[in-house]
Design an enzyme around this catalytic site. Structure first.
Site, short mmCIF file in Angstrom:
data_model
loop_
_atom_site.label_atom_id
_atom_site.label_comp_id
_atom_site.label_asym_id
_atom_site.label_seq_id
_atom_site.Cartn_x
_atom_site.Cartn_y
_atom_site.Cartn_z
N SER A 67 0.89 -1.22 -0.06
CA SER A 67 -0.03 0.20 -0.05
C SER A 67 0.99 1.28 0.04
O SER A 67 -0.03 2.47 -0.18
CB SER A 67 -0.95 -0.03 1.18
OG SER A 67 -2.09 -0.74 1.07
N LYS A 70 0.44 3.35 -2.99
CA LYS A 70 -0.86 4.25 -3.18
C LYS A 70 -0.81 5.73 -3.42
O LYS A 70 -1.31 6.21 -4.36
CB LYS A 70 -1.90 3.95 -2.28
CG LYS A 70 -2.39 2.34 -2.02
CD LYS A 70 -3.54 2.11 -1.04
CE LYS A 70 -3.84 0.81 -1.05
NZ LYS A 70 -4.34 0.32 0.04
N TYR A 192 -2.98 -3.15 -10.22
CA TYR A 192 -2.85 -2.78 -8.84
C TYR A 192 -2.06 -3.82 -8.06
O TYR A 192 -1.19 -3.60 -7.14
CB TYR A 192 -4.40 -2.59 -8.32
CG TYR A 192 -4.15 -2.62 -6.71
CD1 TYR A 192 -3.92 -1.42 -6.09
CD2 TYR A 192 -4.62 -3.75 -6.04
CE1 TYR A 192 -3.95 -1.49 -4.73
CE2 TYR A 192 -4.79 -3.41 -4.67
CZ TYR A 192 -4.37 -2.46 -3.92
OH TYR A 192 -4.19 -2.52 -2.48
N TYR A 244 -4.97 4.64 7.69
CA TYR A 244 -6.33 3.95 7.63
C TYR A 244 -7.01 4.40 8.93
O TYR A 244 -7.23 5.48 9.13
CB TYR A 244 -5.97 2.35 7.73
CG TYR A 244 -5.32 1.65 6.62
CD1 TYR A 244 -5.80 1.97 5.23
CD2 TYR A 244 -4.38 1.02 6.61
CE1 TYR A 244 -5.28 1.62 4.22
CE2 TYR A 244 -3.48 0.52 5.53
CZ TYR A 244 -4.04 0.78 4.23
OH TYR A 244 -3.44 0.56 3.17
N1 GLU Z 1 -1.73 -5.41 -1.82
C1 GLU Z 1 -2.45 -5.57 -0.50
C2 GLU Z 1 -3.81 -5.49 -0.56
O1 GLU Z 1 -4.52 -4.88 -1.57
C3 GLU Z 1 -1.91 -4.18 -0.12
C4 GLU Z 1 -2.59 -3.76 1.51
C5 GLU Z 1 -1.80 -3.13 2.41
O2 GLU Z 1 -0.68 -2.90 2.19
O3 GLU Z 1 -2.44 -2.40 3.13
O4 GLU Z 1 -4.24 -6.25 0.10
#
Ligand code: GLU
Length: 449
Positions: A67, A70, A192, A244
């Protein structure tokens, strides 16, 4: 390389030692390949706006971004489409929910923000995809420019997530069912997964965070990766949504825009100051690195980095780095000139905090052209030195003095003196003079006495 600027390395090393003891949490295993990582790997890295690199522990160990990718793909989408267009499809409100929550606005189907999976999948889908420039190539190019070197995809982690990532696929189908998107999130979810599997080190992540902090310009390469307003927009969303459901608490206590990932990477950015990154795969229940969270929290407190506490510094801190031989020396005898040649001189100005002190310490090392020469720090034009900077400058000068060479400050306002009565066992005050010339003359006077 350096001696004085090791104050920064020392802070990182201390945190590394302190938090290595934390053994709570464990690596993510819902992506099977991630469960195979060394749970005890732990690295920290910091890169300043001048491109100075500091690290401790496993800062060169590769892992996948997950993530942490992102915000950078969001930056790419904002650069290509602009904030208004991107915001039609992805909101910028903290969801207060877990990373993989189905957080879509009931009326529009818009995900809450680009830091949760639903929003990140749409963001990826918004990146234009043409035969000449496939979407996943554009993303990898952009991530590489943020890092300042060519990155690649860990194909095993990608395959592992592609084989098991049905929840993200389900999210993509759900998004497609809710709104008239101009793009196909179901196709984009595979891209993604690839962006999540891009391989980096903590040093790469620090460079990426530093690029955001530096108005979109990579401080290592000088490459303008995204426009300055885009960097600011991304940092704003990281500040409110990057952690988050713990984002509010993080901003309250640590006070830095940040982003975590389930492989154990964590970045934080001090706008106009530095990029920070940690790597440790032991995760807490919210999917954030236990040691990374603790280390960045402690570092923020120790170095006074909370965004809301620190006004940005104006202009340059260091106005001159030279040897005394280059400076006018009225009346110096020829034999004195040779001695003066060996004395490094650094002139600083303005208000000195952590960021400014790091620059000064770095310049002190730079000024010591002959490796182990004496050095004068001129604080005559300095308007203030905060607590952290005073300790750093005293420490840096003390380390040089400990090598047995003369160090002195021109400090007419006695800004490096400790307030209150001297404490027993505290390191001695640096040798202080009212003028630079007096300090140079003393430093040129032979071995430390
Ligand atoms: N590739 C992971 C997912 O989509 C990333 C989640 C994360 O790093 O918080 O579940």
């Amino acid at each position: 390389m350096s001696t004085a600027a090791d104050a920064v390395t020392e802070a990182l090393s201390e945190l590394h030692t302190r938090f290595t003891r934390l053994r709570d949490g464990r690596p993510a295993d819902y992506i099977p390949q991630l469960a195979r990582t060394d749970p005890d790997a732990f690295g920290l890295a910091l890169i300043s706006m001048d491109g100075h690199l500091y690290s401790a522990g496993d800062a060169g160990t590769p892992f996948t971004m997950q993530s942490v990718s992102k915000p950078f793909v969001y930056a790419l989408a904002l650069s290509v489409l602009g904030l208004d267009e991107v915001s039609r499809w992805v909101n910028a409100e903290p969801s207060g929910e877990a990373y993989n929550a189905i957080s879509l606005e009931p009326d529009t189907g818009r995900p809450d923000n680009a830091m949760v999976n639903a929003g990140a999948i749409i963001t990826t889908a918004l990146i234009p995809d043409t035969p000449a420039a496939p979407r996943s190539d554009r993303i990898l190019d952009c991530l590489s420019r943020f890092a300042g070197r060519r990155l690649d995809v860990d194909e095993q982690v990608y395959a592992s997530e592609a084989a098991t990532g049905d929840r993200n696929r389900a999210l993509a189908y759900l998004i497609r069912s809710t709104g008239p998107l101009p793009v196909d999130p179901v196709a984009a979810v595979e891209t993604y997964f690839r962006q999540c599997a891009v391989r980096v080190t903590a040093l790469d992540l620090a460079a990426m965070a530093a690029t955001l902090a530096n108005g979109g310009v990579n401080p290592l390469t000088g490459d303008a990766v995204v426009p300055e307003p885009v960097a600011a927009q991304v940092l704003a969303v990281m500040a409110t949504c990057g952690m988050y459901d713990a984002s509010g608490e993080w901003l309250l206590r640590v006070g830095l825009p940040a982003k975590s990932g389930v492989s154990g990477g964590l970045i934080a950015a001090g706008p106009a100051r530095f990029g920070l990154a940690t790597y440790s795969p032991r995760l807490d229940p919210s999917g954030t690195s236990v040691r990374g969270r603790a280390a960045l929290g402690a570092l923020s407190e120790r170095l006074g980095l909370h965004l809301m506490h620190n006004p940005a510094l104006a202009a340059s801190t260091v106005t001159l780095v030279a040897t005394a031989g280059d400076l006018p020396a009225a009346g110096a005898a020829p034999q004195d000139r040779a001695l003066r040649e060996r004395v490094g001189v650094v002139v600083a100005q303005g208000a000195i905090d952590f960021t400014a002190a790091e620059r000064v310490l770095y310049a002190l090392d730079e000024s010591r052209t002959q490796g182990a020469g004496p050095v004068v720090l001129d604080l005559g034009q300095v308007t203030g030195v905060d607590r952290v900077a005073r300790a750093m400058l005293r420490g840096g000068l003390g380390r040089i003095a400990a090598e047995g060479v003369r160090t002195a400050v021109a400090d007419p306002a006695r800004r490096l003196a400790l307030p209150g009565p001297g404490q027993r066992g505290a390191p001695p005050d640096p040798r202080s003079f009212a003028t630079r010339e007096q300090a140079v003359a003393w430093c040129a006077g032979g071995p430390a006495g």
